[in-house]
Write an enzyme that holds these catalytic residues in place. Structure first.
Site, mmCIF file in Angstrom:
data_model
loop_
_atom_site.group_PDB
_atom_site.id
_atom_site.type_symbol
_atom_site.label_atom_id
_atom_site.label_comp_id
_atom_site.label_asym_id
_atom_site.label_seq_id
_atom_site.Cartn_x
_atom_site.Cartn_y
_atom_site.Cartn_z
ATOM 1 N N LYS A 111 0.807 -1.218 0.000
ATOM 2 C CA LYS A 111 0.000 0.000 0.000
ATOM 3 C C LYS A 111 0.840 1.269 0.000
ATOM 4 O O LYS A 111 0.329 2.349 -0.284
ATOM 5 C CB LYS A 111 -0.970 -0.001 1.202
ATOM 6 C CG LYS A 111 -2.106 -0.997 1.002
ATOM 7 C CD LYS A 111 -3.198 -0.857 2.034
ATOM 8 C CE LYS A 111 -4.357 -1.784 1.704
ATOM 9 N NZ LYS A 111 -5.319 -1.932 2.774
ATOM 10 N N LYS A 194 -4.392 -10.820 -7.029
ATOM 11 C CA LYS A 194 -5.691 -11.097 -6.390
ATOM 12 C C LYS A 194 -6.719 -10.032 -6.799
ATOM 13 O O LYS A 194 -6.348 -8.894 -7.092
ATOM 14 C CB LYS A 194 -5.551 -11.144 -4.860
ATOM 15 C CG LYS A 194 -5.295 -9.799 -4.229
ATOM 16 C CD LYS A 194 -5.430 -9.817 -2.705
ATOM 17 C CE LYS A 194 -5.191 -8.403 -2.184
ATOM 18 N NZ LYS A 194 -5.267 -8.237 -0.763
ATOM 19 N N LYS A 197 -10.169 -4.580 -3.994
ATOM 20 C CA LYS A 197 -11.043 -3.409 -4.030
ATOM 21 C C LYS A 197 -10.297 -2.226 -4.635
ATOM 22 O O LYS A 197 -10.827 -1.499 -5.454
ATOM 23 C CB LYS A 197 -11.439 -3.010 -2.601
ATOM 24 C CG LYS A 197 -12.440 -3.905 -1.941
ATOM 25 C CD LYS A 197 -12.796 -3.310 -0.565
ATOM 26 C CE LYS A 197 -13.388 -4.346 0.341
ATOM 27 N NZ LYS A 197 -13.010 -4.202 1.737
HETATM 28 P P1 TYM Z 1 -10.734 -6.796 3.695
HETATM 29 O O1 TYM Z 1 -11.816 -5.825 3.952
HETATM 30 O O2 TYM Z 1 -9.612 -6.384 2.772
HETATM 31 O O3 TYM Z 1 -11.311 -8.159 3.119
HETATM 32 C C1 TYM Z 1 -12.375 -8.858 3.770
HETATM 33 C C2 TYM Z 1 -12.160 -10.348 3.597
HETATM 34 O O4 TYM Z 1 -12.139 -10.689 2.218
HETATM 35 C C3 TYM Z 1 -10.989 -11.507 1.953
HETATM 36 N N1 TYM Z 1 -10.534 -11.252 0.572
HETATM 37 C C4 TYM Z 1 -10.393 -12.200 -0.364
HETATM 38 N N2 TYM Z 1 -10.628 -13.526 -0.345
HETATM 39 C C5 TYM Z 1 -10.423 -14.222 -1.489
HETATM 40 N N3 TYM Z 1 -10.004 -13.635 -2.647
HETATM 41 C C6 TYM Z 1 -9.746 -12.309 -2.717
HETATM 42 N N4 TYM Z 1 -9.345 -11.757 -3.870
HETATM 43 C C7 TYM Z 1 -9.949 -11.531 -1.541
HETATM 44 N N5 TYM Z 1 -9.810 -10.203 -1.261
HETATM 45 C C8 TYM Z 1 -10.167 -10.054 0.039
HETATM 46 C C9 TYM Z 1 -9.955 -11.062 2.973
HETATM 47 O O5 TYM Z 1 -8.951 -12.053 3.163
HETATM 48 C C10 TYM Z 1 -10.814 -10.837 4.192
HETATM 49 O O6 TYM Z 1 -11.018 -12.061 4.893
HETATM 50 N N6 TYM Z 1 -7.774 -6.567 7.662
HETATM 51 C C11 TYM Z 1 -9.029 -7.105 7.180
HETATM 52 C C12 TYM Z 1 -10.232 -6.754 8.058
HETATM 53 C C13 TYM Z 1 -10.045 -7.065 9.494
HETATM 54 C C14 TYM Z 1 -10.085 -8.356 10.076
HETATM 55 C C15 TYM Z 1 -9.888 -8.140 11.486
HETATM 56 C C16 TYM Z 1 -10.255 -9.654 9.573
HETATM 57 C C17 TYM Z 1 -9.842 -6.153 10.470
HETATM 58 N N7 TYM Z 1 -9.734 -6.800 11.680
HETATM 59 C C18 TYM Z 1 -9.863 -9.209 12.369
HETATM 60 C C19 TYM Z 1 -10.224 -10.722 10.469
HETATM 61 C C20 TYM Z 1 -10.036 -10.489 11.868
HETATM 62 C C21 TYM Z 1 -9.277 -6.551 5.797
HETATM 63 O O7 TYM Z 1 -8.823 -5.490 5.462
HETATM 64 O O8 TYM Z 1 -10.116 -7.309 5.071
#
Ligand code: TYM
Length: 330
Positions: A111, A194, A197
């Protein structure tokens, strides 16, 4: 009972990767486990986001999670900033985490690759520690996530173990739960990256809430390769394997098995597109219904925050006491 916790940021548009890698598992697992699912709005502040967009997106993601089948009578759904124990425990853990280990986080490197580290927000750097607090506050056993979160989960475990060793047993050490199929859905136009967003082009990502015909068109135009053989091999054939994974998740079959049904890419793309559209149809329908009842969504979140805070407070007290802070007044 096993405790499950996971979260999602209310930034950008929720895409198929989020849905397949994470959200669908949350909906499935809520019936077997005691589940806490939250919208990570504090994490969203680590990048530039307009306040009105953040507010709107937080409610939109909450509606989407309900539409995806999370049942507030079964699991606890809440917004991170409405449970103040998260940043409070985050500070205690920042005083246990090492600068060097945060520096190794690949998401931080990715990032800041463009704008440089100097301009990055401090919150972006310390974000994985807040994520560890999110998890440890609830005595979490399992964290269902996509594979891009593996490194953050390892850090969380390291912090928990270090804290427990230094201050006495305080936290449950959680396990990441990463599925074999669908843990990393790839960009349709750049299948070695991957689906993301922020970084995928509009054609590269399928948005969960976009019209079915738009979804189908994007999947049918997915980049594959110059061969013609349909084979499940994520390294050698990332585009084709991604389509097989989409089809597998949407139909409940295995990608290896599905590969045997096809001799050409065209029919595979058409079937993957149709299956994804069908898979998401009920989500679209429920989302539309919830749009006219935002009061209900706000109410669900308020109740969820109360329930989450009651549990989080117990863990926070334990952690404060362990490090030597005076107890707060009852
Ligand atoms: P975030 O918002 O980026 O993504 C949410 C969830 O989606 C999964 N994900 C994917 N899975 C498969 N293929 C993809 N291309 C893909 N892109 C995203 C992510 O692995 C995630 O599970 N840091 C985290 C949010 C968070 C969190 C936590 C998660 C904050 N605190 C505590 C678990 C436990 C995040 O930014 O996810």
């Amino acid at each position: 009972m096993t405790r499950v916790l996971s979260g999602i940021q209310p930034t950008g548009e929720i895409h198929l990767g989020n849905y397949i890698g994470a959200i669908r598992h949350w909906a499935d697992e809520q019936h077997e486990h005691d589940s806490f699912i939250f919208i990570a709005d504090l994490h969203a502040l680590t990048m530039d986001i307009d306040p009105s967009v953040l507010r709107a997106k937080t409610l939109e993601v909450a509606s989407l999670l309900l539409a995806a089948g999370l049942d507030p009578n079964v699991c606890t759904l809440f917004v991170q900033s409405q449970v103040p124990q998260h940043p409070q425990l985050g500070w205690l853990l920042e005083c246990v985490a090492a600068f060097g280990e945060l520096r190794r986080m690949t998401q931080f490197k990715d990032k800041t690759a463009k704008g440089g580290e100097g301009a990055a927000r401090v919150g972006l750097f310390t974000y994985p520690v807040l994520q560890a607090a999110d998890i440890l506050l609830y005595d979490t056993d399992r964290v269902p996530v996509g594979s891009d979160q593996r490194q953050h989960l390892e850090l969380c475990r390291d912090i928990a173990i270090r804290f427990n060793t230094r201050y006495g047993s305080t936290f449950v050490v959680p396990q990441a739960a990463i599925a074999k199929v669908g843990a990393k859905i790839m960009d349709l136009q750049d299948p070695v990256a991957k689906m993301s967003k922020s970084r995928s082009s509009p054609q590269g990502k399928v948005l969960v809430l976009e019209p079915p015909e738009v979804m189908a068109k994007k999947i049918k135009r997915a980049i594959t390769d110059a061969e013609t053989e349909v084979r499940y091999d994520a390294k050698a054939k990332p585009g084709v394997s991604n389509l097989l994974e989409l089809l597998a998740v949407s139909t409940g079959r295995s990608p290896e098995d599905l590969a045997g049904d096809y001799t050409q890419y065209g029919p595979l793309k058409a079937d993957a597109a149709a299956a994804v559209v069908e898979f998401l149809r009920p989500v679209h329908e429920r989302f539309r219904e919830l749009q006219s009842d935002q009061g209900y969504v706000v109410d669900v979140l308020a109740k969820g925050a109360d329930k989450a805070a009651a549990l989080a407070e117990q863990t926070l007290r334990r952690a404060k006491q362990a490090v030597g802070l005076l107890p707060s007044r009852p």
